[in-house]
Design a protein around this motif. Sequence first.
Motif, PDB file in Angstrom:
ATOM      1  N   VAL A  16      92.373  10.476   7.477  1.00 15.17           N
ATOM      2  CA  VAL A  16      91.366   9.956   8.406  1.00 15.17           C
ATOM      3  C   VAL A  16      89.994   9.941   7.749  1.00 15.17           C
ATOM      4  CG1 VAL A  16      90.144  10.404  10.577  1.00 15.17           C
ATOM      5  CG2 VAL A  16      92.632  10.615  10.477  1.00 15.17           C
ATOM      6  N   LEU A  17      89.668  11.022   7.023  1.00 19.06           N
ATOM      7  CA  LEU A  17      88.381  11.081   6.341  1.00 19.06           C
ATOM      8  C   LEU A  17      88.281  10.012   5.261  1.00 19.06           C
ATOM      9  CD1 LEU A  17      87.894  14.954   6.051  1.00 19.06           C
ATOM     10  CD2 LEU A  17      86.712  13.368   7.586  1.00 19.06           C
ATOM     11  N   LEU A  18      89.401   9.819   4.537  1.00 20.63           N
ATOM     12  CA  LEU A  18      89.398   8.786   3.505  1.00 20.63           C
ATOM     13  C   LEU A  18      89.200   7.405   4.120  1.00 20.63           C
ATOM     14  CD1 LEU A  18      92.292  10.055   1.191  1.00 20.63           C
ATOM     15  CD2 LEU A  18      89.832  10.051   0.687  1.00 20.63           C
ATOM     16  N   LEU A  19      89.890   7.174   5.238  1.00 18.74           N
ATOM     17  CA  LEU A  19      89.726   5.894   5.931  1.00 18.74           C
ATOM     18  C   LEU A  19      88.284   5.706   6.378  1.00 18.74           C
ATOM     19  CD1 LEU A  19      90.689   3.346   7.413  1.00 18.74           C
ATOM     20  CD2 LEU A  19      91.292   4.808   9.345  1.00 18.74           C
ATOM     21  N   ALA A  20      87.695   6.759   6.947  1.00 15.41           N
ATOM     22  CA  ALA A  20      86.321   6.662   7.414  1.00 15.41           C
ATOM     23  C   ALA A  20      85.377   6.363   6.258  1.00 15.41           C
ATOM     24  CB  ALA A  20      85.911   7.956   8.118  1.00 15.41           C
ATOM     25  N   ALA A  21      85.604   7.044   5.141  1.00 15.74           N
ATOM     26  CA  ALA A  21      84.731   6.825   3.989  1.00 15.74           C
ATOM     27  C   ALA A  21      84.839   5.409   3.464  1.00 15.74           C
ATOM     28  CB  ALA A  21      85.069   7.826   2.890  1.00 15.74           C
ATOM     29  N   SER A  22      86.092   4.889   3.387  1.00 10.92           N
ATOM     30  CA  SER A  22      86.272   3.537   2.857  1.00 10.92           C
ATOM     31  C   SER A  22      85.739   2.484   3.815  1.00 10.92           C
ATOM     32  CB  SER A  22      87.761   3.274   2.573  1.00 10.92           C
ATOM     33  OG  SER A  22      88.510   3.333   3.778  1.00 10.92           O
ATOM     34  N   ALA A  23      85.933   2.702   5.113  1.00 13.91           N
ATOM     35  CA  ALA A  23      85.478   1.719   6.098  1.00 13.91           C
ATOM     36  C   ALA A  23      83.961   1.661   6.170  1.00 13.91           C
ATOM     37  CB  ALA A  23      86.061   2.052   7.478  1.00 13.91           C
ATOM     38  N   CYS A  24      83.313   2.804   5.969  1.00 11.24           N
ATOM     39  CA  CYS A  24      81.859   2.847   6.094  1.00 11.24           C
ATOM     40  C   CYS A  24      81.149   2.531   4.787  1.00 11.24           C
ATOM     41  CB  CYS A  24      81.420   4.226   6.597  1.00 11.24           C
ATOM     42  SG  CYS A  24      81.973   4.571   8.282  1.00 11.24           S
ATOM     43  N   THR A  25      81.930   2.372   3.710  1.00 10.79           N
ATOM     44  CA  THR A  25      81.310   2.047   2.434  1.00 10.79           C
ATOM     45  C   THR A  25      80.640   0.686   2.522  1.00 10.79           C
ATOM     46  OG1 THR A  25      82.956   3.324   1.221  1.00 10.79           O
ATOM     47  CG2 THR A  25      81.714   1.684  -0.019  1.00 10.79           C
ATOM     48  N   SER A  26      79.388   0.633   2.129  1.00 10.34           N
ATOM     49  CA  SER A  26      78.665  -0.629   2.152  1.00 10.34           C
ATOM     50  C   SER A  26      78.346  -1.047   0.729  1.00 10.34           C
ATOM     51  CB  SER A  26      77.379  -0.487   2.967  1.00 10.34           C
ATOM     52  OG  SER A  26      76.537   0.488   2.375  1.00 10.34           O
ATOM     53  N   LEU A  27      77.980  -2.294   0.578  1.00  9.74           N
ATOM     54  CA  LEU A  27      77.550  -2.764  -0.728  1.00  9.74           C
ATOM     55  C   LEU A  27      76.173  -2.182  -1.038  1.00  9.74           C
ATOM     56  CD1 LEU A  27      78.468  -6.565  -0.486  1.00  9.74           C
ATOM     57  CD2 LEU A  27      79.791  -4.771  -1.595  1.00  9.74           C
ATOM     58  N   SER A  28      75.972  -1.821  -2.284  1.00 11.13           N
ATOM     59  CA  SER A  28      74.644  -1.375  -2.703  1.00 11.13           C
ATOM     60  C   SER A  28      73.708  -2.589  -2.706  1.00 11.13           C
ATOM     61  CB  SER A  28      74.712  -0.770  -4.100  1.00 11.13           C
ATOM     62  OG  SER A  28      75.002  -1.783  -5.056  1.00 11.13           O
ATOM     63  N   PRO A  29      72.398  -2.360  -2.677  1.00 10.78           N
ATOM     64  CA  PRO A  29      71.474  -3.501  -2.747  1.00 10.78           C
ATOM     65  C   PRO A  29      71.736  -4.408  -3.945  1.00 10.78           C
ATOM     66  CG  PRO A  29      70.292  -1.521  -2.121  1.00 10.78           C
ATOM     67  CD  PRO A  29      71.689  -1.086  -2.461  1.00 10.78           C
ATOM     68  N   LEU A  30      72.069  -3.799  -5.091  1.00  8.64           N
ATOM     69  CA  LEU A  30      72.357  -4.595  -6.270  1.00  8.64           C
ATOM     70  C   LEU A  30      73.626  -5.419  -6.087  1.00  8.64           C
ATOM     71  CD1 LEU A  30      71.740  -5.418  -9.170  1.00  8.64           C
ATOM     72  CD2 LEU A  30      73.000  -3.375  -9.937  1.00  8.64           C
ATOM     73  N   GLN A  31      74.660  -4.814  -5.506  1.00 13.67           N
ATOM     74  CA  GLN A  31      75.912  -5.544  -5.265  1.00 13.67           C
ATOM     75  C   GLN A  31      75.704  -6.689  -4.281  1.00 13.67           C
ATOM     76  OE1 GLN A  31      78.266  -2.072  -4.069  1.00 13.67           O
ATOM     77  NE2 GLN A  31      79.666  -2.457  -5.788  1.00 13.67           N
ATOM     78  N   ARG A  32      74.905  -6.440  -3.243  1.00 17.10           N
ATOM     79  CA  ARG A  32      74.626  -7.510  -2.277  1.00 17.10           C
ATOM     80  C   ARG A  32      73.936  -8.682  -2.960  1.00 17.10           C
ATOM     81  NH1 ARG A  32      73.299  -3.545   1.478  1.00 17.10           N
ATOM     82  NH2 ARG A  32      71.072  -3.757   1.012  1.00 17.10           N
ATOM     83  N   GLU A  33      72.951  -8.372  -3.778  1.00 20.07           N
ATOM     84  CA  GLU A  33      72.220  -9.427  -4.459  1.00 20.07           C
ATOM     85  C   GLU A  33      73.127 -10.198  -5.407  1.00 20.07           C
ATOM     86  OE1 GLU A  33      69.154 -11.859  -4.860  1.00 20.07           O
ATOM     87  OE2 GLU A  33      69.183 -10.104  -3.540  1.00 20.07           O
ATOM     88  N   ARG A  34      73.997  -9.489  -6.107  1.00 18.54           N
ATOM     89  CA  ARG A  34      74.926 -10.153  -7.026  1.00 18.54           C
ATOM     90  C   ARG A  34      75.908 -11.029  -6.266  1.00 18.54           C
ATOM     91  NH1 ARG A  34      78.022  -5.957 -10.153  1.00 18.54           N
ATOM     92  NH2 ARG A  34      79.123  -7.824 -10.836  1.00 18.54           N
ATOM     93  N   ALA A  35      76.421 -10.536  -5.134  1.00 13.83           N
ATOM     94  CA  ALA A  35      77.367 -11.327  -4.339  1.00 13.83           C
ATOM     95  C   ALA A  35      76.707 -12.600  -3.829  1.00 13.83           C
ATOM     96  CB  ALA A  35      77.901 -10.500  -3.169  1.00 13.83           C
ATOM     97  N   LEU A  36      75.452 -12.481  -3.367  1.00 16.19           N
ATOM     98  CA  LEU A  36      74.732 -13.666  -2.913  1.00 16.19           C
ATOM     99  C   LEU A  36      74.508 -14.648  -4.059  1.00 16.19           C
ATOM    100  CD1 LEU A  36      72.128 -11.892  -0.597  1.00 16.19           C
ATOM    101  CD2 LEU A  36      73.899 -13.490   0.162  1.00 16.19           C
ATOM    102  N   GLN A  37      74.242 -14.124  -5.252  1.00 22.74           N
ATOM    103  CA  GLN A  37      74.054 -15.000  -6.408  1.00 22.74           C
ATOM    104  C   GLN A  37      75.345 -15.707  -6.797  1.00 22.74           C
ATOM    105  OE1 GLN A  37      72.429 -12.516  -9.503  1.00 22.74           O
ATOM    106  NE2 GLN A  37      70.384 -12.412  -8.574  1.00 22.74           N
ATOM    107  N   VAL A  38      76.463 -14.974  -6.752  1.00 23.82           N
ATOM    108  CA  VAL A  38      77.758 -15.584  -7.069  1.00 23.82           C
ATOM    109  C   VAL A  38      78.018 -16.756  -6.129  1.00 23.82           C
ATOM    110  CG1 VAL A  38      80.257 -15.218  -7.024  1.00 23.82           C
ATOM    111  CG2 VAL A  38      78.774 -13.505  -8.079  1.00 23.82           C
TER     112      VAL A  38
END
Length: 638
Positions: A16-38
């Motif tokens: 349950v904790l692993l699920l919670a951690a994975s579900a709540c994981t967000s993209l870092s600001p750098l990852q968000r910017e890279r995804a938008l650029q892609v």
Amino acid sequence: MTPRTAGHPARWLLPVLLLAASACTSLSPLQRERALQVAAQAQSSVDTCERADACADPSPLRALGTRAYAQSAPGAPHHYALLLDYGQDSLLARLNLIRSANREIDLQTYIFDEDDAGQLVLGELLAAARRGVRVRVLIDQLSALRHVDTLAALAGAHRNFELRIYNPVLGRAHINYPQYVLAAACCWRRLNQRMHGKLLLVDGIVGITGGRNYQDDYYDWDPVYNFRDRDVLVAGPATSEMGENFEAFWSARRTRRIAELVDVGKRLLREGVPPLPPPAFEQPARAQRMARDAADDALVDRRLVSEALPVGEVEFIADLPRKHRRSREDEVAASTHGLRELIASARSEVLLQTPYLVLSPAAQDLFRELHERDDPPRVLVSTNSLAATDAFITYALSYKYKRRFLRDFGFEIHEFKPFPADAPIDPEATGAFGVSWREDGTPVFTQVPKADGGRRPLGREYSALRWSGFSANEPVPLARGGVRWGLHAKSMVIDERIGVVGTHNFDPRGDHYNTESAVVIDDPAFAKALADSIRRDMAPANAWTIARRDKPPVFSGLEYSLAKVSEALPIFDLWPVRYATSYEFVPGPDCPLPLPPTDPGFRKCYEPVGDFPEVSLGLKSLMTRIFTAFGAGLAPIL
């Protein structure tokens, strides 16, 4: 491993904790910017048309908007309004308008599926973007397109096309069942706060709003279950209010670009923008026919434009995203306030159509006060039967309060049948019927055997319960097979002078959780056309009438009192005999026309057909009674 070890809390707490951690994981600001650029780098910048009008097709529907604006003056607006009762007409109007756009298209919806209707509309939107039209699509998270790959492909489709998601719980475009459970545990209120508005706005001059989403069953294209729904097309200055409301949601804090969502962004970072597959229609001939009809101006003019009514002032009342702020929780939302004011203004008649007859305490107080007037207005209600509804838990709550509706509020209730004989529906379009023709030109529909089944998850408007293990939002089994219809229209007519078509179900969810909208038209001709449409749905061919059952021969007063006490209990409403039941009109020499339940001759012309006519009595009927007894606490989210 011993049983004791297997049952240790650590054994199930860790997943349950692993699920919670994975579900709540967000993209870092750098990852968000890279995804938008892609996504941005993959977007095509090529427009297939160099003309100033983006090679738009001429459209008689769009021409209504041009004409209405030309005829309007400050303080003297002019509009055209067109009721879209038939699903096929509503889809035809959408395609024709999308092709007519020469500047911009804004589309807002709760559900957007990847079935035939969804793919057809999506294809037209992308075609408009490629010829130079700015296309913006806003979808609520819980009912967005089914596949992450589709969303990732759309993120990089074209510079003129952008799709955003409203209120993405856990920062994702999609959540699965375990993530839904987690979201319910951590963020129940936010999970329920949904964008329920529907709007298609073309070039800012013509708009369509109402009950329909983008899924086959809203256009009579489903072989199992379809919605009897209603939209209204509005051409004229009120579309500026629609545009302002769309802008508020497009730029809201809870609205996110799809590339920056966790599941879509990771897909883009991992594999880039996938190709958008070509449409794979279940019934290609039907889709091709609809696409062909949308280019037929004569057909559009004959079926749609000729029915448009010139009207004066049109009001668009709509909630804003701030309805979902905690600081606004105690306020009455704009849509709810506007509808309540209209009902309170009634003098002779309120004609109300809602698929889910569950009223908030404030709405109950309003109708009680109406009924207690010296000369109360007549209140007629068109709603679903258990056999027709797609939400049997919601029906259970309306079933619980039938005595209150009939006696305390004075309602005259007509419940929609699952197999209506004279409703504005297109059985042939479902693909479940073969069609032949009599010599006089009338059609004969023959059922094509198909496996029955429940609703697809995206079709469930009450998403807070969509993941329930007992299929809370699927139609109940019926005593006979066939394609069925359920009411989904949300409309109202006041004194046959004011007509309302919108998205609000007149229920607690619309009051507190969902953002809603409605078109209000103060015009006798429009109000009469809408009233005629609702009365058609309430006619004996299409609905059962709800009335008090016959009194028992002895102890009728005691039985009534015990039933009333049981109904008042929030739980343990276990009294087995309900106040009201369903009646079928039986025409004859002495009964030429339907009668209201208050007429002295009612029982001579109507026969009781049971509490749940057409329903195969079984688990769902039992569950309906259970939720009648124990489910009152669910009313706020139903």
